[in-house]
Write a protein that holds these residues in place. Structure first.
Motif, PDB file in Angstrom:
ATOM      1  N   PRO A 135       0.835  -1.203   0.000  1.00  0.00           N
ATOM      2  CA  PRO A 135       0.000   0.000   0.000  1.00  0.00           C
ATOM      3  C   PRO A 135       0.870   1.253   0.000  1.00  0.00           C
ATOM      4  CG  PRO A 135      -0.709  -1.560   1.698  1.00  0.00           C
ATOM      5  CD  PRO A 135       0.590  -2.070   1.165  1.00  0.00           C
ATOM      6  N   GLY A 136       0.388   2.285  -0.682  1.00  0.00           N
ATOM      7  CA  GLY A 136       1.084   3.567  -0.666  1.00  0.00           C
ATOM      8  C   GLY A 136       2.023   3.803  -1.823  1.00  0.00           C
ATOM      9  N   THR A 137       2.172   2.826  -2.720  1.00  0.00           N
ATOM     10  CA  THR A 137       3.104   2.983  -3.843  1.00  0.00           C
ATOM     11  C   THR A 137       2.447   3.565  -5.082  1.00  0.00           C
ATOM     12  OG1 THR A 137       2.694   0.656  -4.327  1.00  0.00           O
ATOM     13  CG2 THR A 137       4.733   1.182  -3.162  1.00  0.00           C
ATOM     14  N   GLY A 138       1.156   3.795  -5.052  1.00  0.00           N
ATOM     15  CA  GLY A 138       0.484   4.396  -6.192  1.00  0.00           C
ATOM     16  C   GLY A 138       0.287   3.462  -7.364  1.00  0.00           C
ATOM     17  N   LYS A 139       0.152   2.156  -7.076  1.00  0.00           N
ATOM     18  CA  LYS A 139       0.053   1.196  -8.189  1.00  0.00           C
ATOM     19  C   LYS A 139      -1.221   1.370  -9.004  1.00  0.00           C
ATOM     20  CE  LYS A 139      -1.489  -2.429  -5.017  1.00  0.00           C
ATOM     21  NZ  LYS A 139      -1.355  -1.511  -3.859  1.00  0.00           N
ATOM     22  N   SER A 140      -2.313   1.777  -8.369  1.00  0.00           N
ATOM     23  CA  SER A 140      -3.554   1.997  -9.120  1.00  0.00           C
ATOM     24  C   SER A 140      -3.409   3.182 -10.071  1.00  0.00           C
ATOM     25  CB  SER A 140      -4.724   2.236  -8.164  1.00  0.00           C
ATOM     26  OG  SER A 140      -4.967   1.098  -7.361  1.00  0.00           O
ATOM     27  N   THR A 141      -2.776   4.249  -9.596  1.00  0.00           N
ATOM     28  CA  THR A 141      -2.520   5.409 -10.455  1.00  0.00           C
ATOM     29  C   THR A 141      -1.571   5.039 -11.575  1.00  0.00           C
ATOM     30  OG1 THR A 141      -2.853   6.904  -8.584  1.00  0.00           O
ATOM     31  CG2 THR A 141      -1.674   7.787 -10.483  1.00  0.00           C
ATOM     32  N   LEU A 142      -0.539   4.277 -11.254  1.00  0.00           N
ATOM     33  CA  LEU A 142       0.437   3.869 -12.258  1.00  0.00           C
ATOM     34  C   LEU A 142      -0.210   3.019 -13.344  1.00  0.00           C
ATOM     35  CD1 LEU A 142       3.349   3.643 -13.281  1.00  0.00           C
ATOM     36  CD2 LEU A 142       3.643   1.683 -11.731  1.00  0.00           C
ATOM     37  N   SER A 143      -1.001   2.036 -12.956  1.00  0.00           N
ATOM     38  CA  SER A 143      -1.616   1.161 -13.958  1.00  0.00           C
ATOM     39  C   SER A 143      -2.634   1.925 -14.799  1.00  0.00           C
ATOM     40  CB  SER A 143      -2.253  -0.065 -13.286  1.00  0.00           C
ATOM     41  OG  SER A 143      -3.233   0.315 -12.349  1.00  0.00           O
ATOM     42  N   ALA A 144      -3.340   2.889 -14.198  1.00  0.00           N
ATOM     43  CA  ALA A 144      -4.269   3.721 -14.971  1.00  0.00           C
ATOM     44  C   ALA A 144      -3.512   4.581 -15.978  1.00  0.00           C
ATOM     45  CB  ALA A 144      -5.091   4.598 -14.034  1.00  0.00           C
ATOM     46  N   PHE A 145      -2.338   5.052 -15.591  1.00  0.00           N
ATOM     47  CA  PHE A 145      -1.502   5.838 -16.504  1.00  0.00           C
ATOM     48  C   PHE A 145      -1.005   4.971 -17.652  1.00  0.00           C
ATOM     49  CE2 PHE A 145       2.838   7.641 -17.439  1.00  0.00           C
ATOM     50  CZ  PHE A 145       2.370   8.737 -18.160  1.00  0.00           C
ATOM     51  N   TRP A 146      -0.568   3.755 -17.340  1.00  0.00           N
ATOM     52  CA  TRP A 146      -0.155   2.829 -18.406  1.00  0.00           C
ATOM     53  C   TRP A 146      -1.303   2.570 -19.376  1.00  0.00           C
ATOM     54  CZ3 TRP A 146       2.756  -1.470 -15.184  1.00  0.00           C
ATOM     55  CH2 TRP A 146       4.003  -0.958 -14.781  1.00  0.00           C
ATOM     56  N   GLN A 147      -2.494   2.419 -18.839  1.00  0.00           N
ATOM     57  CA  GLN A 147      -3.652   2.182 -19.702  1.00  0.00           C
ATOM     58  C   GLN A 147      -3.848   3.368 -20.645  1.00  0.00           C
ATOM     59  OE1 GLN A 147      -7.203   0.290 -18.023  1.00  0.00           O
ATOM     60  NE2 GLN A 147      -8.451   1.944 -18.868  1.00  0.00           N
ATOM     61  N   LYS A 148      -3.741   4.574 -20.110  1.00  0.00           N
ATOM     62  CA  LYS A 148      -3.897   5.781 -20.928  1.00  0.00           C
ATOM     63  C   LYS A 148      -2.827   5.829 -22.017  1.00  0.00           C
ATOM     64  CE  LYS A 148      -3.608  10.840 -20.501  1.00  0.00           C
ATOM     65  NZ  LYS A 148      -4.802  11.179 -21.296  1.00  0.00           N
ATOM     66  N   LEU A 149      -1.563   5.615 -21.659  1.00  0.00           N
ATOM     67  CA  LEU A 149      -0.481   5.648 -22.641  1.00  0.00           C
ATOM     68  C   LEU A 149      -0.689   4.616 -23.736  1.00  0.00           C
ATOM     69  CD1 LEU A 149       2.839   6.019 -20.566  1.00  0.00           C
ATOM     70  CD2 LEU A 149       1.753   7.738 -22.022  1.00  0.00           C
ATOM     71  N   SER A 150      -1.107   3.427 -23.350  1.00  0.00           N
ATOM     72  CA  SER A 150      -1.234   2.337 -24.326  1.00  0.00           C
ATOM     73  C   SER A 150      -2.312   2.637 -25.363  1.00  0.00           C
ATOM     74  CB  SER A 150      -1.547   1.014 -23.616  1.00  0.00           C
ATOM     75  OG  SER A 150      -2.896   0.952 -23.194  1.00  0.00           O
ATOM     76  N   HIS A 151      -3.318   3.403 -24.978  1.00  0.00           N
ATOM     77  CA  HIS A 151      -4.397   3.719 -25.907  1.00  0.00           C
ATOM     78  C   HIS A 151      -4.086   4.952 -26.757  1.00  0.00           C
ATOM     79  CE1 HIS A 151      -7.598   0.861 -24.717  1.00  0.00           C
ATOM     80  NE2 HIS A 151      -6.925   0.830 -23.578  1.00  0.00           N
ATOM     81  N   GLU A 152      -3.032   5.672 -26.388  1.00  0.00           N
ATOM     82  CA  GLU A 152      -2.687   6.889 -27.131  1.00  0.00           C
ATOM     83  C   GLU A 152      -1.571   6.663 -28.150  1.00  0.00           C
ATOM     84  OE1 GLU A 152      -1.759   9.704 -24.096  1.00  0.00           O
ATOM     85  OE2 GLU A 152      -3.871  10.213 -23.711  1.00  0.00           O
TER      86      GLU A 152
END
Length: 235
Positions: free
Chosen positions: A51-68
């Motif tokens: 907990p606290g490492t921001g993995k949910s934010t990181l994976s959401a960012f990866w999702q955004k990058l992959s679609h762009e």
């Protein structure tokens, strides 16, 4: 890069340095894409961190990058939180106060859902932050790369260890317990509790989970380290 992301139904703002995007995030996504193309089936990536490492934010960012990017295979984030046992089960087993610990998840159900990811058109449960319960089949699984993210996916205990059969690639985020303590307490305070309440919650709940993830997880294929400023680096 400043980005707007949707995480667990909530909109959040995040910042990722351009240098990190070029040197870490895009190379990782290209690796995922290459492996998925070689497999020619859905690629399942475990993203594991305390907990606290921001993995949910990181994976959401990866999702955004992959679609762009047209060079990348699209990915989709599948949080593990939807496999919490329901609250009535937790109450019956006197585990309501331990919610989030490994034994409060339905590992058999998680295993079956991971198995189903090999075939197109499966569905995935989502944890409702409003109901505080899992919502069955809320996520329609569509992407060729699937980032399954959670704390316990690499845990060495029986049941959890067997999940490795359904993982094609694993990523682990390591961080200093002191850094995580500060981030988790600050997150609770921003959520509306007092500093004393936040510290008590950390000691009772977050601290044991942080220690167990850091010491009880099996080695991953890729390890990242989160520094004190929240940036990620290859270890």
């Amino acid at each position: 890069m400043n980005v707007t992301l949707t995480i667990n139904g909530l909109t959040t703002q995040a910042y990722f340095p351009d240098q990190d995007i070029e040197q870490l995030h895009l190379p990782l996504l290209h690796r995922f894409s290459l492996q998925q193309r070689e497999l020619n089936r859905p690629l399942v990536v475990f993203l594991v961190a305390p907990p606290g490492t921001g993995k949910s934010t990181l994976s959401a960012f990866w999702q955004k990058l992959s679609h762009e990017s047209p060079d990348l295979v699209p990915l989709q984030t599948l949080p593990m939180d939807g496999f919490h046992h329901r609250n009535d089960w937790l109450e019956t087993h006197n585990l309501r106060q331990k919610k989030g610990a490994p034994h409060t998840f339905d590992v058999t159900k998680l295993r079956d859902a991971l198995m189903a990811l090999r075939e197109p058109g499966s569905r995935w449960p989502e944890y409702s932050r409003t109901l505080h319960e899992p919502v069955e089949g809320a996520i329609h699984v569509t992407a060729p790369i699937l980032i399954v993210e959670g704390n316990w996916l690499l845990l060495g205990d029986d049941g959890w260890r067997q999940l490795a059969e359904y993982c094609d690639l694993s990523v682990f985020i390591r961080a200093s317990p002191d850094v995580l303590r500060g981030r988790l307490i600050d997150r609770k305070i921003r959520g509306g509790v007092t500093p004393a309440q936040a510290s008590d919650f950390y000691a009772a709940t977050d601290e044991p989970n942080v220690a167990r993830v850091l010491t009880g997880s099996r080695p991953a294929d890729i390890t990242l380290r989160m520094s004190g400023d929240g940036a990620y680096h290859f270890e």
